[in-house]
Scaffold this motif. Structure first.
Motif, PDB file in Angstrom:
ATOM      1  N   THR A 277       0.851  -1.208   0.000  1.00 56.46           N
ATOM      2  CA  THR A 277       0.000   0.000   0.000  1.00 56.46           C
ATOM      3  C   THR A 277       0.883   1.254   0.000  1.00 56.46           C
ATOM      4  O   THR A 277       1.808   1.359   0.808  1.00 56.46           O
ATOM      5  N   PRO A 278       0.624   2.226  -0.904  1.00 56.91           N
ATOM      6  CA  PRO A 278       1.441   3.448  -0.911  1.00 56.91           C
ATOM      7  C   PRO A 278       1.426   4.159   0.444  1.00 56.91           C
ATOM      8  O   PRO A 278       0.375   4.296   1.073  1.00 56.91           O
ATOM      9  N   ARG A 279       2.615   4.578   0.861  1.00 62.78           N
ATOM     10  CA  ARG A 279       2.798   5.235   2.169  1.00 62.78           C
ATOM     11  C   ARG A 279       2.943   6.740   1.947  1.00 62.78           C
ATOM     12  O   ARG A 279       3.807   7.175   1.195  1.00 62.78           O
ATOM     13  N   ILE A 280       2.099   7.488   2.639  1.00 63.76           N
ATOM     14  CA  ILE A 280       2.056   8.939   2.418  1.00 63.76           C
ATOM     15  C   ILE A 280       2.476   9.704   3.674  1.00 63.76           C
ATOM     16  O   ILE A 280       2.029   9.398   4.781  1.00 63.76           O
ATOM     17  N   ALA A 303      -4.400   4.254  -0.002  1.00 61.64           N
ATOM     18  CA  ALA A 303      -3.067   4.548   0.534  1.00 61.64           C
ATOM     19  C   ALA A 303      -3.151   4.614   2.062  1.00 61.64           C
ATOM     20  O   ALA A 303      -4.236   4.523   2.637  1.00 61.64           O
ATOM     21  N   LEU A 421      -1.849   9.031  -6.484  1.00 61.70           N
ATOM     22  CA  LEU A 421      -1.506   7.675  -6.007  1.00 61.70           C
ATOM     23  C   LEU A 421      -1.204   6.748  -7.196  1.00 61.70           C
ATOM     24  O   LEU A 421      -0.316   5.900  -7.112  1.00 61.70           O
ATOM     25  N   ARG A 425       2.308   4.813  -7.512  1.00 57.43           N
ATOM     26  CA  ARG A 425       2.404   3.353  -7.703  1.00 57.43           C
ATOM     27  C   ARG A 425       3.248   3.027  -8.931  1.00 57.43           C
ATOM     28  O   ARG A 425       3.766   1.919  -9.064  1.00 57.43           O
TER      29      ARG A 425
END
Ligand code: BJ8
Length: 426
Positions: A277-280, A303, A421, A425
């Motif tokens: 999962t993208p980390r913000i 995310a 996002l 990715r």
């Protein structure tokens, strides 16, 4: 369990009961939709759910009880106000309501429309009679950070006595001396209000209590470095927001217990999202409770927010006050030093903040940074340019967004965040 009737207390505090009922109904629904709908929440969040449900009830009752014993309640709007001095005299420091679009019509009668939502919010809460914390406060403390706030405090003072601390704009020796003078003067004001002297003994304890709270929040922050993160960004933000008004000793204990649970999750590889999962990293203007809009959109778009570079996050928890001072003077110096390190965008130049954002992005293995500023917040919107440039140089994807507390732009923001996002990715 049947909900206790707090209306007599609210009436006594001078709240607008009808408006307040409406506020609680809206907040209760928003909390259910945003928070209680999350999956796989840590059990320790039940404490935070309880605190939120009693934010205008039991917590206010506690404040009224402590006031009856002669202790003072001091309301603040900024992380520059040294909580240690308030704790030293047995007082309670509370962050005042400033995170909801409420009472805005009232606020716009005394403020220009193009004022940041946080300022309009605190003015609206007061003028519409909806914030029990300001009603319960024996003193409200403002500060000369941004222009909007400092001018708004002049108006707020007509409705509630507001003591203003002067915050320097730069960080030279001269500025430090100015700030030292302000801290000493605030100490005297706190002593006068409380009718008690600050001593090395009670200040040492005040420093320890505030540091312990920060240590618990630092531990929570460190645990979010794990992949996958054991807690959602929404829940972590809530913890940071509640830190401003809960009882500090009870809060610290509860957050340490939450961290024990999260530590187990990390050991067992349990997270709230999948590994990829993208980390913000969120960066920018502070999000006062109940401003949850952007993290909610981010986390319902696939995310996870892993850190907040803001005053409801790293900026207020990163630094501790040194605890080795022997005399009152040593301790005052340590307080002055600690608060001078805060890298609010109201300072110029403010290179430390840019460095901190870069470091956080690296430490938390962020895939991207979302720089958020409240609409009409000049310091953070101006500084966004330098932040974006510095992050670009490091190859860190950055999205700049500006918003207020309304929901009108939620769809548009979601589209932009989803596109960002997608890009993150790759
Ligand atoms: S130390 S960030 S809490 S001032 S969002 S009112 S800056 S126009 S809140 Fe802040 Fe203290 Fe700084 Fe932190 Fe003005 Fe911007 Fe509004 Fe702001």
């Amino acid at each position: 369990m049947e909900q206790k009737d707090y209306r007599p207390m609210w009436k006594e505090l001078g709240l607008n009961l009808e408006g307040h009922d409406q506020l609680l109904a809206v907040l209760g629904k928003a909390y259910k939709d945003i928070y209680l709908s999350q999956e796989n929440r840590p059990k320790g969040m039940q404490y935070l759910d309880f605190v939120i449900s009693e934010a205008h009830g039991l917590r206010i009752e506690e404040l009224m009880e402590t006031k009856k014993k002669g202790n003072k309640v001091i309301g603040t709007f900024c992380v520059y106000v040294p909580e240690e001095l308030i704790l030293a005299v047995g007082g309670t420091c509370v962050g005042l309501c400033a995170g909801a679009e409420i009472g805005i019509d009232e606020a716009e009668k005394v403020l220009p429309r193009n004022t940041c939502a946080l300022i309009k919010s605190f003015m609206g809460f007061k003028l519409a009679g909806l914030c029990p914390y300001i009603q319960a406060s024996d003193l409200v403390v403002g500060e000369t950070t941004c222009d909007g706030k400092k001018k708004a405090y002049e108006i707020l003072n007509d409705y509630k006595e507001t003591y203003v601390m002067e915050i320097p704009q730069m960080k030279t020796e001269r500025d430090r001396a100015l700030w030292r003078g302000e801290v000493v003067q605030f100490k005297e004001k706190v002593e006068e209000i409380a009718g008690r002297k600050i001593t090395p003994e009670n200040l040492r304890q005040g420093i320890k209590t505030a540091n312990d709270k920060r240590r618990a929040l630092q531990r929570l922050s460190t645990l979010r470095k794990a992949i996958p993160s054991p807690i959602s960004g929404l829940d972590a933000l809530l913890v940071n927001q509640i830190a401003f008004y809960d009882d500090p000793l009870r809060f610290t204990k509860s957050i340490q217990a939450l961290c024990d649970e999260l530590e187990d999750r990390v050991k067992n590889g349990v997270g709230v999202v999948k590994n990829r999962t993208p980390r913000i990293l969120m960066s920018g203007s502070p999000m006062a409770v109940p401003n949850w809009k952007i993290p909610f959109i981010v986390e319902t778009s696939g995310a996870i927010v892993v850190a907040e570079e803001s005053c409801a996050g790293e900026r207020s928890t990163r630094d501790l006050v040194k605890e080795d001072g022997k005399t009152l003077d040593d301790m005052i110096e340590a307080i002055v030093d600690r608060y001078m390190k805060i890298d609010c965008a109201c300072f110029t130049p403010n290179e430390e903040r840019i460095g901190h954002i870069r470091d956080l992005a690296k430490e938390f293995k962020a895939d991207g940074v979302i720089h958020y500023n409240i609409q009409f917040c000049t310091p953070y919107s101006m500084e966004a340019y330098k932040v974006e440039k510095a992050l670009q140089q490091k190859g860190i994807p950055t999205l700049k967004i500006e918003s207020d507390y309304g929901m009108e732009d939620a769809g548009q923001l979601k589209t932009r965040i989803e596109a960002f996002l997608e890009m993150v990715r790759g």
